[in-house]
Motif scaffolding. Structure first.
Motif, PDB file in Angstrom:
ATOM      1  N   ALA A 334     -26.226 -39.364 -28.092  1.00  0.00           N
ATOM      2  CA  ALA A 334     -25.112 -38.911 -27.309  1.00  0.00           C
ATOM      3  C   ALA A 334     -24.580 -37.444 -27.839  1.00  0.00           C
ATOM      4  CB  ALA A 334     -24.030 -39.980 -27.521  1.00  0.00           C
ATOM      5  N   ASN A 335     -24.715 -37.328 -28.931  1.00  0.00           N
ATOM      6  CA  ASN A 335     -24.140 -36.090 -29.779  1.00  0.00           C
ATOM      7  C   ASN A 335     -24.972 -34.882 -29.299  1.00  0.00           C
ATOM      8  OD1 ASN A 335     -22.660 -34.761 -31.800  1.00  0.00           O
ATOM      9  ND2 ASN A 335     -24.855 -34.371 -32.807  1.00  0.00           N
ATOM     10  N   LEU A 336     -26.541 -35.160 -29.172  1.00  0.00           N
ATOM     11  CA  LEU A 336     -27.348 -34.123 -28.570  1.00  0.00           C
ATOM     12  C   LEU A 336     -27.029 -33.514 -27.093  1.00  0.00           C
ATOM     13  CD1 LEU A 336     -30.699 -35.059 -30.195  1.00  0.00           C
ATOM     14  CD2 LEU A 336     -29.201 -33.215 -30.865  1.00  0.00           C
ATOM     15  N   THR A 337     -26.791 -34.578 -26.376  1.00  0.00           N
ATOM     16  CA  THR A 337     -26.106 -34.625 -24.999  1.00  0.00           C
ATOM     17  C   THR A 337     -25.172 -33.721 -25.089  1.00  0.00           C
ATOM     18  OG1 THR A 337     -27.143 -36.586 -24.420  1.00  0.00           O
ATOM     19  CG2 THR A 337     -25.567 -35.635 -22.926  1.00  0.00           C
ATOM     20  N   ARG A 338     -24.015 -33.831 -25.727  1.00  0.00           N
ATOM     21  CA  ARG A 338     -22.720 -33.174 -25.690  1.00  0.00           C
ATOM     22  C   ARG A 338     -23.416 -31.648 -26.273  1.00  0.00           C
ATOM     23  NH1 ARG A 338     -20.616 -37.782 -28.120  1.00  0.00           N
ATOM     24  NH2 ARG A 338     -20.987 -36.925 -30.306  1.00  0.00           N
ATOM     25  N   LEU A 339     -24.064 -31.439 -27.205  1.00  0.00           N
ATOM     26  CA  LEU A 339     -24.302 -30.069 -27.886  1.00  0.00           C
ATOM     27  C   LEU A 339     -25.080 -29.160 -26.682  1.00  0.00           C
ATOM     28  CD1 LEU A 339     -24.771 -28.146 -30.142  1.00  0.00           C
ATOM     29  CD2 LEU A 339     -26.783 -29.360 -30.844  1.00  0.00           C
ATOM     30  N   ILE A 340     -25.878 -29.855 -26.015  1.00  0.00           N
ATOM     31  CA  ILE A 340     -26.667 -29.022 -24.990  1.00  0.00           C
ATOM     32  C   ILE A 340     -25.812 -28.752 -23.982  1.00  0.00           C
ATOM     33  CG2 ILE A 340     -28.486 -29.333 -23.332  1.00  0.00           C
ATOM     34  CD1 ILE A 340     -30.068 -31.278 -25.194  1.00  0.00           C
ATOM     35  N   ASP A 341     -24.970 -29.562 -23.432  1.00  0.00           N
ATOM     36  CA  ASP A 341     -23.942 -29.181 -22.551  1.00  0.00           C
ATOM     37  C   ASP A 341     -23.042 -28.114 -23.048  1.00  0.00           C
ATOM     38  OD1 ASP A 341     -24.915 -31.266 -20.921  1.00  0.00           O
ATOM     39  OD2 ASP A 341     -23.476 -32.695 -21.387  1.00  0.00           O
ATOM     40  N   ILE A 343     -23.869 -25.756 -25.192  1.00  0.00           N
ATOM     41  CA  ILE A 343     -24.663 -24.726 -25.248  1.00  0.00           C
ATOM     42  C   ILE A 343     -24.936 -23.815 -23.913  1.00  0.00           C
ATOM     43  CG2 ILE A 343     -26.935 -23.595 -25.888  1.00  0.00           C
ATOM     44  CD1 ILE A 343     -27.178 -25.844 -27.910  1.00  0.00           C
ATOM     45  N   SER A 344     -24.740 -25.002 -22.828  1.00  0.00           N
ATOM     46  CA  SER A 344     -25.110 -24.416 -21.381  1.00  0.00           C
ATOM     47  C   SER A 344     -23.736 -23.784 -20.907  1.00  0.00           C
ATOM     48  CB  SER A 344     -25.383 -25.511 -20.752  1.00  0.00           C
ATOM     49  OG  SER A 344     -24.377 -26.429 -20.730  1.00  0.00           O
ATOM     50  N   LEU A 345     -22.634 -24.127 -21.559  1.00  0.00           N
ATOM     51  CA  LEU A 345     -21.452 -23.171 -21.300  1.00  0.00           C
ATOM     52  C   LEU A 345     -21.258 -21.960 -22.154  1.00  0.00           C
ATOM     53  CD1 LEU A 345     -18.860 -26.391 -20.944  1.00  0.00           C
ATOM     54  CD2 LEU A 345     -20.393 -25.065 -19.174  1.00  0.00           C
ATOM     55  N   GLY A 346     -22.299 -21.475 -22.963  1.00  0.00           N
ATOM     56  CA  GLY A 346     -22.085 -20.567 -23.696  1.00  0.00           C
ATOM     57  C   GLY A 346     -21.307 -20.529 -25.031  1.00  0.00           C
ATOM     58  N   LYS A 347     -21.061 -21.829 -25.320  1.00  0.00           N
ATOM     59  CA  LYS A 347     -20.242 -22.109 -26.546  1.00  0.00           C
ATOM     60  C   LYS A 347     -21.134 -22.309 -27.807  1.00  0.00           C
ATOM     61  CE  LYS A 347     -16.329 -24.275 -23.934  1.00  0.00           C
ATOM     62  NZ  LYS A 347     -15.577 -25.592 -23.846  1.00  0.00           N
ATOM     63  N   PHE A 348     -21.486 -21.150 -28.475  1.00  0.00           N
ATOM     64  CA  PHE A 348     -22.525 -21.230 -29.329  1.00  0.00           C
ATOM     65  C   PHE A 348     -21.974 -21.703 -30.703  1.00  0.00           C
ATOM     66  CE2 PHE A 348     -24.084 -17.871 -26.261  1.00  0.00           C
ATOM     67  CZ  PHE A 348     -24.830 -18.796 -25.633  1.00  0.00           C
ATOM     68  N   ASN A 349     -20.642 -21.450 -31.065  1.00  0.00           N
ATOM     69  CA  ASN A 349     -20.174 -21.796 -32.438  1.00  0.00           C
ATOM     70  C   ASN A 349     -19.586 -22.922 -32.700  1.00  0.00           C
ATOM     71  OD1 ASN A 349     -21.315 -19.134 -33.432  1.00  0.00           O
ATOM     72  ND2 ASN A 349     -19.625 -17.909 -32.232  1.00  0.00           N
ATOM     73  N   GLN A 350     -19.642 -23.694 -31.547  1.00  0.00           N
ATOM     74  CA  GLN A 350     -19.273 -25.078 -31.767  1.00  0.00           C
ATOM     75  C   GLN A 350     -19.989 -25.930 -32.963  1.00  0.00           C
ATOM     76  OE1 GLN A 350     -16.517 -26.385 -30.164  1.00  0.00           O
ATOM     77  NE2 GLN A 350     -16.299 -24.477 -29.144  1.00  0.00           N
ATOM     78  N   SER A 351     -18.918 -26.847 -33.780  1.00  0.00           N
ATOM     79  CA  SER A 351     -19.311 -27.346 -34.941  1.00  0.00           C
ATOM     80  C   SER A 351     -19.938 -28.569 -34.425  1.00  0.00           C
ATOM     81  CB  SER A 351     -18.337 -27.512 -35.775  1.00  0.00           C
ATOM     82  OG  SER A 351     -18.722 -28.251 -36.900  1.00  0.00           O
ATOM     83  N   PHE A 352     -21.216 -29.045 -34.963  1.00  0.00           N
ATOM     84  CA  PHE A 352     -21.725 -30.369 -34.589  1.00  0.00           C
ATOM     85  C   PHE A 352     -22.197 -31.035 -35.801  1.00  0.00           C
ATOM     86  CE2 PHE A 352     -21.617 -28.724 -30.309  1.00  0.00           C
ATOM     87  CZ  PHE A 352     -21.340 -29.731 -29.425  1.00  0.00           C
ATOM     88  N   GLN A 353     -22.141 -32.306 -36.104  1.00  0.00           N
ATOM     89  CA  GLN A 353     -22.504 -32.784 -37.418  1.00  0.00           C
ATOM     90  C   GLN A 353     -23.866 -33.630 -37.132  1.00  0.00           C
ATOM     91  OE1 GLN A 353     -21.270 -32.314 -40.325  1.00  0.00           O
ATOM     92  NE2 GLN A 353     -19.801 -31.167 -39.585  1.00  0.00           N
ATOM     93  N   LYS A 354     -24.782 -33.656 -37.871  1.00  0.00           N
ATOM     94  CA  LYS A 354     -25.849 -34.481 -37.814  1.00  0.00           C
ATOM     95  C   LYS A 354     -25.747 -35.954 -37.879  1.00  0.00           C
ATOM     96  CE  LYS A 354     -30.566 -34.976 -39.745  1.00  0.00           C
ATOM     97  NZ  LYS A 354     -31.279 -34.860 -38.559  1.00  0.00           N
ATOM     98  N   GLY A 363     -34.645 -38.468 -35.422  1.00  0.00           N
ATOM     99  CA  GLY A 363     -34.125 -37.535 -36.286  1.00  0.00           C
ATOM    100  C   GLY A 363     -34.850 -36.044 -36.211  1.00  0.00           C
ATOM    101  N   LYS A 364     -35.874 -35.977 -36.110  1.00  0.00           N
ATOM    102  CA  LYS A 364     -36.878 -34.777 -35.851  1.00  0.00           C
ATOM    103  C   LYS A 364     -36.116 -34.147 -34.499  1.00  0.00           C
ATOM    104  CE  LYS A 364     -40.861 -36.241 -38.231  1.00  0.00           C
ATOM    105  NZ  LYS A 364     -42.368 -36.501 -38.424  1.00  0.00           N
ATOM    106  N   PHE A 365     -35.802 -34.839 -33.566  1.00  0.00           N
ATOM    107  CA  PHE A 365     -35.483 -34.142 -32.099  1.00  0.00           C
ATOM    108  C   PHE A 365     -34.134 -33.617 -32.625  1.00  0.00           C
ATOM    109  CE2 PHE A 365     -33.471 -34.717 -28.223  1.00  0.00           C
ATOM    110  CZ  PHE A 365     -33.960 -33.636 -27.456  1.00  0.00           C
ATOM    111  N   GLU A 366     -33.291 -34.296 -33.170  1.00  0.00           N
ATOM    112  CA  GLU A 366     -31.954 -33.972 -33.535  1.00  0.00           C
ATOM    113  C   GLU A 366     -31.885 -32.451 -34.443  1.00  0.00           C
ATOM    114  OE1 GLU A 366     -27.731 -35.799 -34.688  1.00  0.00           O
ATOM    115  OE2 GLU A 366     -29.382 -36.338 -35.768  1.00  0.00           O
TER     116      GLU A 366
END
Length: 632
Positions: A334-341, A343-354, A363-366
């Motif tokens: 779910a976290n990776l889905t939000r991250l990809i969404d 990035i697609s909006l151009g928000k590159f500096n958003q903080s995401f926790q592993k 784990g490797k994919f993340e």
């Protein structure tokens, strides 16, 4: 029906719930079993430890009481020799019977430090008649003493010397526990009764080191009444407190009570109890040491409560761990889905926790997605810095094939070159502007000198040739002379001819001489030249700029600093020219200074010739230093 409902209910449960319930049941059963075993082990350990502690206290106090009583016997035997040495009819002259109770080497019983051990000492003859009291306070009546003497003779009928103890608690009207130490000698013709001060025994018993807040030791006689004070009933006379407990019943009936047994004491409160007999002939006392079970078991109860708390906590931890295991699978996706969404909006500096820290596929994919987001964020940040004009920002490409990164680096190089060219062009324009101004000043000065100056000179000569009134001619000539001087001053200020014709050193010297005449302030000039074989490429610009800076500095110093002296040092080195201008004026605060056109113009002129301009000022004066590199 009920069974089908149960099966259906279980089927509806999620895997995380099923795992949580199973882990919780296993944990609770295991914890209850372990906790119960540990509780009983701790309980037995605490009881054994408390019992050993009570035994140690009981032994120490028993020994202390016995030593005290045996010490009394020793004290009496110290006086036995003196009493045997005197005939009966001279007993009254014995030193130990002096009413002042003075000491000598033979009567230790009357040592002033020992006298308070006894409430009274009574001497009697064979018939029971009182011969002497040691103290003026009569503890017992003569009839009571005679009755005691009768009992002593019945129980100790032999004629030999003898020392024994006798407990008369609750007899003869005594309102506290009372113990006597009796001796007879000279064929029972002399009897001594030492009435022991019971407070000494109480002092020994009342020492409660290692007994906690409910522990106590006390003495009990065969009549089951106390012979020492109660910790809990301090205002009650000890011999009025009956101790009819399992400890006293077993002891005085000759039965053995297990050490550390839990019984009810005289307050009917459960205690851990230890007993021992006072091994002194004639004294039938038991020393009991006890402590409340609640206090002794407080540590175990605390441990029990901790165990319950730990059991609940571990159960909760088990449930949480189970939920976390499930979330480690679901949450990273779910976290990776939000991250990809994002990035697609151009928000590159958003903080995401592993979310998944394992080394499995998720784990490797993340890690790969987060690394991609981090690198894109770095590239975007670098592009943002370039857009803000920060061309010194650091950046490393992801690889040699990083098209976007390499393009940004090339763009930065182009911007740096463009900015340098723009700066050079601006400098050239400014320099050309100033050079044009100086050339125009030079032309204006020459025209003033060669044109208007020559015309004024011709007028003066022609007036001199006139035959008019001499006085009027002189006045006109003076006016023309003043006009010529003012014209020369203006011409010199516009551009000094000596600077153009003879160089910087001559120009500065001319400026110094002119300023001293104008302002009447001493100006000291020092000049040191390396001697150039060829002139620098920007010799004209350097000379004019340094001259103007010196001119502005002198004017500012005279106008604002209240100086009494100005110093100018001009040093021409092999690769640079250095000029320092200083005064001894009042100075100014560099932090709070308001830049006027003077300092700003000096700084700008220094920059145009690639020079370094610095200024220092304090209460003792101001110093300006300009260093200009030379290009040949």
């Amino acid at each position: 029906m009920a069974q089908g409902f149960k099966i259906g209910f279980i089927q509806k449960l999620t895997i995380s719930t099923k795992l949580a319930i199973s882990y919780l049941l296993i944990g609770i059963v295991t914890l209850l079993t372990v906790s119960s075993i540990l509780y009983y082990i701790f309980k037995k350990t605490i009881i054994d430890k408390t019992t050993n502690q009570l035994i140690a206290v009981n032994v120490i106090k028993k020994k202390s009481i016995e030593d005290f009583l045996l010490g009394t016997i020793r004290d009496i035997r110290d006086d036995e020799f003196q009493l045997n040495a005197y005939p009966l009819n001279s007993l009254g002259s014995l030193h130990i019977l002096d009413k002042n109770f003075s000491m000598n080497s033979n009567d230790s019983i009357y040592d002033s430090s020992m006298l308070s051990v006894y409430e009274d000492i009574v001497f009697m003859d064979a018939a029971g008649t009182v011969i002497k009291h040691a103290t003026p306070l009569i503890t017992f009546s003569d009839s009571a003493l005679k009755d005691l003497h009768h009992k002593f003779r019945l129980n100790h009928a032999s004629t030999g010397n003898e020392i024994f103890f006798y407990d008369i608690t609750n007899q003869y009207g005594v309102d506290h526990p009372q113990l006597l130490c009796v001796f007879k000698l000279k064929h029972a013709s002399i009897w001594g009764i030492y009435i022991i001060n019971h407070s000494y025994i109480n002092d020994i018993i009342e020492i409660r080191s290692g007994m906690g807040s409910t522990g106590e030791s006390y003495l009990v006689g065969k009549d089951l009444y106390m012979r020492s004070k109660s910790r809990f009933f301090e205002d009650t006379i000890p011999n009025k407190i009956q101790v009819n407990t399992s400890a006293t019943q077993h002891f005085f009936s000759g039965k053995t009570l297990q050490e550390g047994a839990i019984i009810h004491d005289y307050r009917n409160i459960p205690v851990i109890s230890v007993q021992s007999k006072i091994d002194i002939p004639g004294i039938d006392w038991v020393l009991i040491s006890e402590i409340d079970v609640d206090e002794a078991m407080s540590t175990v109860d605390t441990i029990k409560n901790y165990m319950i708390g730990v059991a609940v906590l571990i159960s909760l931890v088990l449930m949480v761990v189970t939920l976390l295991l499930v979330r480690q699978i679901v949450d990273p996706i779910a976290n990776l889905t939000r991250l990809i969404d994002t990035i697609s909006l151009g928000k590159f500096n958003q903080s995401f926790q592993k979310q998944n820290f394992s080394e499995d596929e998720i784990g490797k994919f993340e890690d790969a997605i987060l690394n991609l987001q981090h690198r894109i964020a770095e590239t975007a940040s670098f592009a943002d810095e370039i857009g803000k004009g920060n061309l010194s920002a650091e950046y490393e490409t992801m690889s040699d094939e990083d098209t976007l990164g390499n393009a940004l680096l090339k763009m930065r190089v182009d911007l740096i070159e463009s900015k340098a060219n723009e700066k050079l062009l601006t400098k050239q324009k400014t320099s050309a502007l100033i050079e044009g101004q100086e050339k125009e000043r030079e032309r204006l000065a020459r025209e003033l000198h060669d044109g208007l100056g020559q015309m004024l000179t011709a007028i003066r000569l022609r007036i001199g040739m006139l035959q008019d009134e001499h006085k009027s001619k002189k006045e006109i000539q003076q006016i023309i002379d003043d006009t010529i001087k003012e014209l020369r001053r203006i011409s010199n200020n516009v551009v000094p001819a000596v600077l153009i014709d003879f160089g910087l050193a001559a120009g500065i010297k001319s400026l110094v001489e002119y300023s001293m005449k104008l302002y009447h302030i001493p100006i000291v000039l020092s000049y040191d030249s390396f001697g150039f074989e060829t002139k620098p490429k920007n010799d004209f610009d350097i000379n004019v700029s340094l001259y103007r800076i010196a001119q502005e500095a002198i004017n500012n110093s005279i106008k604002y600093s209240n100086t009494s002296e100005i110093r100018i040092s001009l040093v021409e080195k092999i690769d640079s020219i250095q000029m320092e201008i200083s005064d001894n004026g009042i100075g100014f605060d560099l932090k709070n200074k308001v830049d006027g056109k003077g300092i700003g113009n000096m700084n700008e002129r220094a920059k145009l010739i690639d020079g370094n301009f610095s200024i220092q000022s304090n209460k003792t004066g101001t110093t300006i230093l300009i260093t200009v590199p030379l290009n040949f």
